[in-house]
Design a protein around this motif. Structure first.
Motif, PDB file in Angstrom:
ATOM      1  N   UNK A   7       0.818  -1.212   0.000  1.00  0.00           N
ATOM      2  CA  UNK A   7       0.000   0.000   0.000  1.00  0.00           C
ATOM      3  C   UNK A   7       0.849   1.258   0.000  1.00  0.00           C
ATOM      4  N   UNK A   8       1.974   1.221   0.725  1.00  0.00           N
ATOM      5  CA  UNK A   8       2.897   2.360   0.717  1.00  0.00           C
ATOM      6  C   UNK A   8       3.426   2.610  -0.684  1.00  0.00           C
ATOM      7  N   UNK A   9       3.768   1.525  -1.397  1.00  0.00           N
ATOM      8  CA  UNK A   9       4.265   1.668  -2.763  1.00  0.00           C
ATOM      9  C   UNK A   9       3.183   2.219  -3.678  1.00  0.00           C
ATOM     10  N   UNK A  10       1.936   1.774  -3.490  1.00  0.00           N
ATOM     11  CA  UNK A  10       0.833   2.291  -4.299  1.00  0.00           C
ATOM     12  C   UNK A  10       0.698   3.795  -4.108  1.00  0.00           C
ATOM     13  N   UNK A  11       0.795   4.255  -2.868  1.00  0.00           N
ATOM     14  CA  UNK A  11       0.695   5.690  -2.589  1.00  0.00           C
ATOM     15  C   UNK A  11       1.859   6.452  -3.215  1.00  0.00           C
ATOM     16  N   UNK A  12       3.057   5.931  -3.066  1.00  0.00           N
ATOM     17  CA  UNK A  12       4.251   6.588  -3.583  1.00  0.00           C
ATOM     18  C   UNK A  12       4.205   6.711  -5.106  1.00  0.00           C
ATOM     19  N   UNK A  14       1.526   6.776  -7.077  1.00  0.00           N
ATOM     20  CA  UNK A  14       0.262   7.293  -7.597  1.00  0.00           C
ATOM     21  C   UNK A  14       0.535   8.410  -8.594  1.00  0.00           C
ATOM     22  N   UNK A  15      -0.066   8.316  -9.768  1.00  0.00           N
ATOM     23  CA  UNK A  15       0.107   9.374 -10.764  1.00  0.00           C
ATOM     24  C   UNK A  15      -0.704  10.614 -10.398  1.00  0.00           C
ATOM     25  N   UNK A  16      -1.489  10.530  -9.350  1.00  0.00           N
ATOM     26  CA  UNK A  16      -2.191  11.715  -8.836  1.00  0.00           C
ATOM     27  C   UNK A  16      -1.262  12.567  -7.984  1.00  0.00           C
ATOM     28  N   UNK A  17      -0.138  12.005  -7.549  1.00  0.00           N
ATOM     29  CA  UNK A  17       0.765  12.721  -6.655  1.00  0.00           C
ATOM     30  C   UNK A  17       2.160  12.897  -7.267  1.00  0.00           C
ATOM     31  N   UNK A  18       3.009  11.891  -7.119  1.00  0.00           N
ATOM     32  CA  UNK A  18       4.426  12.027  -7.463  1.00  0.00           C
ATOM     33  C   UNK A  18       4.799  11.474  -8.827  1.00  0.00           C
ATOM     34  N   UNK A  19       4.108  10.461  -9.284  1.00  0.00           N
ATOM     35  CA  UNK A  19       4.549   9.703 -10.456  1.00  0.00           C
ATOM     36  C   UNK A  19       3.907  10.195 -11.749  1.00  0.00           C
ATOM     37  N   UNK A  20       4.512   9.783 -12.854  1.00  0.00           N
ATOM     38  CA  UNK A  20       3.914   9.970 -14.169  1.00  0.00           C
ATOM     39  C   UNK A  20       4.020   8.648 -14.910  1.00  0.00           C
ATOM     40  N   UNK A  21       3.251   8.524 -15.989  1.00  0.00           N
ATOM     41  CA  UNK A  21       3.242   7.278 -16.748  1.00  0.00           C
ATOM     42  C   UNK A  21       4.425   7.194 -17.696  1.00  0.00           C
ATOM     43  N   UNK A  30       3.959   3.379 -13.672  1.00  0.00           N
ATOM     44  CA  UNK A  30       4.221   4.665 -13.024  1.00  0.00           C
ATOM     45  C   UNK A  30       5.705   4.792 -12.676  1.00  0.00           C
ATOM     46  N   UNK A  31       6.251   5.978 -12.913  1.00  0.00           N
ATOM     47  CA  UNK A  31       7.658   6.250 -12.598  1.00  0.00           C
ATOM     48  C   UNK A  31       7.764   7.623 -11.957  1.00  0.00           C
ATOM     49  N   UNK A  32       8.769   7.800 -11.133  1.00  0.00           N
ATOM     50  CA  UNK A  32       9.093   9.112 -10.582  1.00  0.00           C
ATOM     51  C   UNK A  32      10.345   9.582 -11.300  1.00  0.00           C
ATOM     52  N   UNK A  33      10.250  10.747 -11.955  1.00  0.00           N
ATOM     53  CA  UNK A  33      11.327  11.259 -12.798  1.00  0.00           C
ATOM     54  C   UNK A  33      12.177  12.245 -12.005  1.00  0.00           C
ATOM     55  N   UNK A  50      14.935   7.388 -13.241  1.00  0.00           N
ATOM     56  CA  UNK A  50      13.569   7.017 -12.892  1.00  0.00           C
ATOM     57  C   UNK A  50      13.573   6.148 -11.653  1.00  0.00           C
ATOM     58  N   UNK A  51      12.644   6.392 -10.762  1.00  0.00           N
ATOM     59  CA  UNK A  51      12.395   5.502  -9.638  1.00  0.00           C
ATOM     60  C   UNK A  51      11.170   4.680 -10.011  1.00  0.00           C
ATOM     61  N   UNK A  52      11.280   3.359  -9.899  1.00  0.00           N
ATOM     62  CA  UNK A  52      10.221   2.447 -10.328  1.00  0.00           C
ATOM     63  C   UNK A  52      10.020   1.353  -9.294  1.00  0.00           C
TER      64      UNK A  52
END
Length: 91
Positions: A7-12, A14-21, A30-33, A50-52
């Motif tokens: 669940x923590x990973x799902x939150x981290x 989330x493309x609604x918050x930190x990540x983009x597709x 989802x990745x964090x750039x 990228x963080x994945x």
């Protein structure tokens, strides 16, 4: 932030918050750039990192292509951290 559950990973991621597709092997993940200074053999410069989630990858992705914001990148380094997260250094 300690990652304590799926669940923590799902939150981290989330493309609604930190990540983009991004697109990897035909799948949207989802990745964090981020950008990082990388120096190789005396040459240096900024590159995308990228963080994945490791579960979104198919084994070691070294040499594979990933598409972020419409641009294709080669994965030149894979750095898993043992918690279900990895960094991909792109070229």
């Amino acid at each position: 932030m300690a990652v304590e559950s799926a669940g923590d990973l799902e939150d981290l991621f989330s493309t609604d918050d930190f990540a983009e597709d991004a697109t990897y092997k035909g799948a949207t993940i989802p990745v964090i750039v981020d950008k990082r200074w990388v120096e190789t053999m005396g040459d240096g410069g900024f590159t995308k990192v990228l963080t994945v989630r490791t579960s979104d990858l198919d084994g070691d992705p070294y040499g594979d292509t990933i598409t972020v914001s419409g641009t294709d990148y080669e994965i030149i380094n894979y750095e898993p951290d043992g918690t279900g997260v990895a960094e991909l250094v792109l070229n």
